[in-house]
Design an enzyme around this catalytic site. Structure first.
Site: not given
Length: 389
Positions: A273, A271
């Site tokens: 960010f 992921t």
């Protein structure tokens, strides 16, 4: 075919391209003068005292090229730099300015993956949980926290569309990025065995990323707001027929047992960010930088092709492109454009490109794009995360 395309691109009249071809050296200071009532909310400086360049703007916002009601004779070059907001330095970015701990907002409860990402982005920070993504944006804007760390895309689940929309709605700046490897665990209360589970709770993306494992178990999947919230729920209610997909940190915080580790379908579950702040970071050229922008175009054949060509012509690599519908805009129907109505939506285009706003090449690319974009805003120019997730 390639030669035909290239000649077509170069045949499009462009004052920016002509200036680049005729100039021997890029100017040390670039001002984008408003034309066709275009609003220019920034000036770009390169080659500052420390050699890394800087970006300042006249209102505290990012570069915002929006054709609005501003008079075309308006001039921003006369602004006194001492009255402008101070951009973040590299020390500010790392949180080591005055020895105090940075307060960093994230979405979710303690034990969420976003909390771990915040700790990776800002070691020794005080992580502040927020119920929603919008709450995290507002916490920074209202000075309740110093930064926010929020997910923008996942290698398996794709883009986090809500945060793309919030980037446009709010006036925060992207000052960095951090990649975090997500390792899902199947959690349950102590004494509960795998075969007792009838349902599993978690965030929709987490459940989707563990589809194959959960399908083999034959359990019912239930959506909740975040992974840590799922773990807390089954712990607080002492459920014996339910499990949660969450992190090992959540298991530790809420006193749960880990029935299985690394249950995601793909081991490369990363992921990305974004690190958000009220002021932009000073861009440089001594390390790889990325710049994020959002723009809109007139309706017509080849408009998006021309927009992307401004980067290709300068050999600037695009690492991400995302389209989102413009909100609060009337749909274009058949009665409006005289066609069959199939092309009735207005879109915004979000683009990440691998170059710093301290570079004259990037500045010229955006100046070229401004020639036909109806709206252009720089969301941030920041160091790329080249570390291992």
């Amino acid at each position: 075919m390639a030669a035909t395309r290239a000649s077509w691109i170069h045949s499009v009249p462009s004052p920016t391209l002509e200036a680049e071809r005729s100039s021997v050296q890029a100017p040390s200071r670039l001002f984008l003068k408003p034309r066709r009532k275009a609003l220019v909310l920034a000036s770009v400086r390169t080659g500052g005292a420390d050699g890394d360049g800087s970006v300042l703007n006249s209102t505290g916002s990012s570069i915002d090229l929006n054709r609005s009601s501003l008079d075309s004779s308006s001039e921003f070059a006369s602004k006194d730099p001492s009255t402008l907001p101070r951009p973040l330095s590299r020390v500010d970015l790392s949180g080591g300015g005055n020895g105090s701990r940075l307060r960093v907002a994230y979405q979710g409860l303690p034990g969420a993956y976003s909390e771990s990402a915040a700790a990776k982005a800002y070691p020794n920070c005080e992580a502040v949980p927020c119920a929603t993504f919008e709450n995290a944006f507002e916490a920074v804007e209202k000075w309740n926290v110093d930064r926010a760390v929020l997910p923008i895309e996942n290698s398996l689940g794709g883009s986090i569309h809500r945060n793309y929309d919030l980037l446009l709605r709010h006036k925060l700046h992207i000052v960095g990025e951090v990649k975090y490897a997500v390792c899902h665990c199947l959690l349950a209360n102590h004494g509960v065995k795998l075969e007792q589970l009838r349902r599993v709770l978690s965030h929709p993306q987490a459940l989707a990323q563990c589809e194959h494992t959960l399908a083999k178990l034959g359990v019912v999947r239930e959506n909740v707001d975040d992974t840590a919230g799922a773990a807390k729920f089954i712990a607080d209610n002492k459920l014996e027929d339910a499990g949660a997909v969450a992190s090992s940190l959540a298991a530790e915080l809420y006193g749960l047992n880990i029935l299985a580790r690394d249950i995601q379908d793909d081991s490369d579950n990363i992921t990305r960010f974004l690190m958000l702040a009220r002021e932009p970071i000073i861009p440089g050229t001594e390390k790889p930088f990325k710049t994020s922008i959002v723009f809109s175009l007139e309706e017509g054949p080849g408009e998006l092709f021309k927009a992307l060509a401004v980067f290709a012509l300068r050999k600037i690599n695009l690492s991400k492109i995302e389209s989102r519908p413009q909100q609060n805009r009337l749909l274009r129907g058949a009665e409006h454009d005289g066609k069959d109505g199939s092309n009735c939506f207005d879109y915004l285009f979000y683009v990440d490109f691998e170059s710093s706003m301290a570079s004259s090449v990037a500045q010229n690319a955006l100046k070229h794009l401004k020639e036909f974009a109806t709206f252009l805003r720089v969301l941030g120019s920041y160091p790329m995360d080249t570390s291992q997730a």
